[in-house]
Design an enzyme around this catalytic site. Sequence first.
Site, PDB file in Angstrom:
ATOM      1  N   ASP A 482     -32.590  13.480 -21.885  1.00 19.12           N
ATOM      2  CA  ASP A 482     -31.316  14.191 -22.001  1.00 19.12           C
ATOM      3  C   ASP A 482     -31.436  15.683 -21.763  1.00 19.12           C
ATOM      4  O   ASP A 482     -30.443  16.355 -21.500  1.00 19.12           O
ATOM      5  CB  ASP A 482     -30.777  14.026 -23.433  1.00 19.12           C
ATOM      6  CG  ASP A 482     -30.065  12.703 -23.617  1.00 19.12           C
ATOM      7  OD1 ASP A 482     -29.416  12.246 -22.671  1.00 19.12           O
ATOM      8  OD2 ASP A 482     -30.172  12.142 -24.721  1.00 19.12           O
TER       9      ASP A 482
HETATM   10  C1  GLC Z   1     -33.206  10.851 -27.893  1.00 17.64           C
HETATM   11  C2  GLC Z   1     -31.961  10.153 -27.431  1.00 17.64           C
HETATM   12  C3  GLC Z   1     -32.277   9.240 -26.254  1.00 17.64           C
HETATM   13  C4  GLC Z   1     -32.977  10.010 -25.168  1.00 17.64           C
HETATM   14  C5  GLC Z   1     -34.210  10.702 -25.723  1.00 17.64           C
HETATM   15  C6  GLC Z   1     -34.869  11.596 -24.693  1.00 17.64           C
HETATM   16  O1  GLC Z   1     -34.090   9.918 -28.436  1.00 17.64           O
HETATM   17  O2  GLC Z   1     -31.396   9.391 -28.464  1.00 17.64           O
HETATM   18  O3  GLC Z   1     -31.101   8.682 -25.731  1.00 17.64           O
HETATM   19  O4  GLC Z   1     -33.313   9.106 -24.154  1.00 17.64           O
HETATM   20  O5  GLC Z   1     -33.844  11.508 -26.822  1.00 17.64           O
HETATM   21  O6  GLC Z   1     -34.088  12.670 -24.316  1.00 17.64           O
END
Ligand code: GLC
Length: 798
Positions: A482
Site C-alpha cells: 500500500d
Molecule cells: C497491511 C495491509 C495489507 C497490505 C500490507 C502491505 O498489512 O493490511 O493490505 O497488503 O499492509 O502494505
Amino acid sequence: MNYGHFSEDGKEYIITNVKTPTPWINYIYNGEYFSTVSNNAGGISYIKSPLHGRITRYRINDVPSDRPGKYIYVKDEETGKFWTLSWQPAGADPGAYKVIHGLGYTAIESLVDGIHARVTYFVPMNNNHEVWNVVLTNKSGRKRRLSITGYVEFALGHGLIDLINQCDDQHFNRAYFDKNLNALFATKTYWVTETNGTQHQENKEWNQWAFFTSNLRINRYETLRERFLGFYNSEEKPVAITEDKFSNSAADYGNVVGAINVNLELESDQRENVIFSLGVLPKEHFDDKKKDIPKIVQPEYIEFSFKEIVNYWSEFLGHTKVETPDRNVNIFMNNWVPYQAKVAFDVGRVASYYYWGISRGYGFRDTSQDVIAVTIAHPEKAKERILLLSRQMFSDGRVYHHFYDDGKGELTRHCDDPGWYILAVTEYIKETGDYSILKEKVSFVDRQEGTVLDHLLAVVNFMKNNLGRHSLPVFGRGDWNDTLDYIGGDDGGESVWGAMFYVAMLNKLIELFQFLKVENLTEILKLRDEIRRNINQLCWDGDWFIRAFGNGGMVIGSNKSKEGKIFVNTQSWAAISNLPDKSKIRRALDSVKKHLDSEYGPKICAPAFKEIDPNIGLVTRCVPGKKENGAVFCHPVTWLIQAECIMRNGERAYDYFSKLLPNRVDSDIYQAEPYVYSQYITSDEHASPGKASHSWQTGTAAWMYRVFYDYIVGIRPDYDGLIVDPVIPTSWNYIRIERIFRGAKYIIEVENPDKVQSGISYILVDGKEIEGNKLPLTDKKICHVKVLMGKTIETANK
Ligand code: GLC
C-alpha cells in the site's frame, strides 16, 4: 527476559510475569459478540462491528495503557483492603498473578490476601454475552466477608462518535437497574452514525440493550463513571470502593458505567463461584429475551457453554495436525497459527490493541486472503465470505478497496485488489470440490445479475484493461504494498510484482478451466503469456527482478537505485508465478538471502529509504527499518518460504520459517505476544531492531498456516486429489500429518532416512503403492498413507 511459556500440550500460553512489555491479548467471541482480553483484563467488547456496535470503551493510546477493561474488585469488609483480580488496575504485587491465554478463553489466577481466585473469560457459542466466571477459594485460614464488584465502562453505539462528540452523544445514554432480573441495563436513545455534523443523520436509536448481571444477588450498583471512580481518580482507586459509596441510582446522561456489587462470606478453605456476565439483547426482542437473563448466570449453563467453546476450537483445529521433530513448530502449527488465522478471518482484521476498529473498513485484498484460513475446516464460512466479496465488485472487475458494514465502499486504483478474488475462489473449490459455486448467483455493485464465474471473468477483464506502456499492470494507488502509493504518478506507473501476481492468478484460473475442460481459453492464455514474456524481457536487473516502473519509466528496485534496491516480493513471486527461466529465479532467491536476510528474518526491501521521495510515496516517509520501509514484514516472508519450497530448498525455507516464530526472540526486545505473529519486526536498519508490532490482525497467520501445511510438509489440495510433496530440512527424519480432505481423514507418515530436502521414493496408500504423488479421492473415512522420501518420483513442481 521471558514472561511466560506454553503449557505442556501447547494449547495454552501461560504468562507468569504480568508486567509484559505491551498488552498481550486474546480474543473471546462467537462470530457476533466479540471481546478482547489482555493479560491485565483490558479490552473492548462489541457486537458485530467495532464501529457501530461498540458496547464498552477502550481508551486509545492513553495512559495508563490498556484501560478500561473487564475488572473485578474484591474488598475485605473487615480490613477495608481491596484489589482487582487482574494485576491492573488495582492489583497487588504482580507476582501474585498468572494469566492463561487459551484457545477461546483467558483465565487470570491470583492469590492475594489469602484469597485464591481464578476468573475465566469466554463467550458462549450461542448467546451474545461474555462470561467472567470467578472461582474464589479462601486460603487465609479464617472466615472472610468479601464485597465483590464487577465493573465496565460503556460506549453504547458508535465507536468513533463516542470519541469525537462525547459531550453531545452522552445526552442519549440511559442506564437503570432491574431488581427482579438482578441486572443493570444500558442503552443509547439516539444512534448517531454520521461523523460529519451537517450530514443527514437517521432518526433512530441504538439497536441494543447492554446488560450486566451476576449469579449472586446484586446489593448495590453504580451507573455513572464520575460517581464510581470519583472525578480525579482512576480505576486504581474508585471512590465507590474506597469509601463504600454506591448511589444505587439510574443514569440519564453522562459517562455510563456498569458497576454491580455482591457480597460473599467464605469459611476457611471454602470455595465459591461468582459469575458476572456482560452482554447485549437486540432492542426489538428486548421484552421477550430479558426474562432469560437469570438463566445465563447459572453454573450448569456456564459449564456447558465453556465445554462448547473448547470443543468448537478443538473441532476447528482437528482438520490439520502435524508432528515434526521440532516441538515448537508442532505447538504453533497445531494450535496458535490456525487459531490466529481464524481469529483474523472472523474479526476481519479490524480490531486489536493496534487497530481500533473505527477508521478502517474491511480490505478486499486482506479479506480475500483470509479465506484460505478457513477453507479446510469451515468451507461454508469461506463460501459466505466469497459471496460477500463478490458483492463488492463492479461488472468491469473493479472492486471496493475497503468496504463497510453499512454496504458502502471505497473505490481506489490499486492494481492487485480484484486478483485476490481468484485465489479465494480457486482455493475454495480445490478444497471442497464444490464447483457449483461457479454458478452461484450474486450481484455486482452496479448490476443485479451475475454468477461467481462472471465475477472471475470480470477480474480477467480488469487485468486485461489495466496494462500500461510495457504491458505490465498499471500501478495506480498501489499494489499489495500500500505504501508504494505515488509510484504511478501521472501515467500510472507499472507494477512488476503486480505482473507476477496476475500471472500467478491467471495460472490458477487456467488450471481450473482446464480441469473443467472449458473450451476456448485463447484469450486468457494470451494475456498470461504476454505479461509473462514482458516480465522476462523487461524486468530482470542482472541479479534480481526490479520492483516497478514509476512515472515516466523510472525504475524502482534496481541495483542502480540509491535506496530500495531490492524488494522481496518480485523475487518470491517469480517462483510462485512459475516463470519459465528457473536460473533467474534461483539467482533472485540467492540475492534475497544475500541482501535481505537478517537476524530477525528477511526484510521486505533494502536498503530502507532514508530520504523522502514524493515520487515513490509513503514508504519513503516512514522511519527506516519499520513497516514497509525495510522492516521484516512478516506476511511476504510466507511467500518467500513458499518460493524456496517450490525451488526445493527445504533448509532455507525452514530457516526463514524458524526465524519468524514469535517466541524466538527475547520478549524485552520483541515486545509483542510470543504466541501469535505480528505484522512486522523492526529490522537492523532501525534504531531498536527486533521489536514486533501490530500483532494478531495480519495475513501472516493465514499464509503461514497454509504455506507450512501445503509447501513445507507439502500436503496440498488439488482438484482431483491431495498432493504429497514435502520440502523439509534434512534434520527432519520423520513427519506425521493428519489432514481432513473431502470428508476423509488422511493419516500420512513421512520417513526421511536419507536426509533429503525433497523428493519421494514411493507412496503407499492403505498398503498399496500409487503412481505419482497425488493421493486419490476416496470414499473411506480414514486413509493410511506411508511416504518414503528419496529420489525417484519427480514431484509436482507447483
Ligand atoms: C497491511 C495491509 C495489507 C497490505 C500490507 C502491505 O498489512 O493490511 O493490505 O497488503 O499492509 O502494505
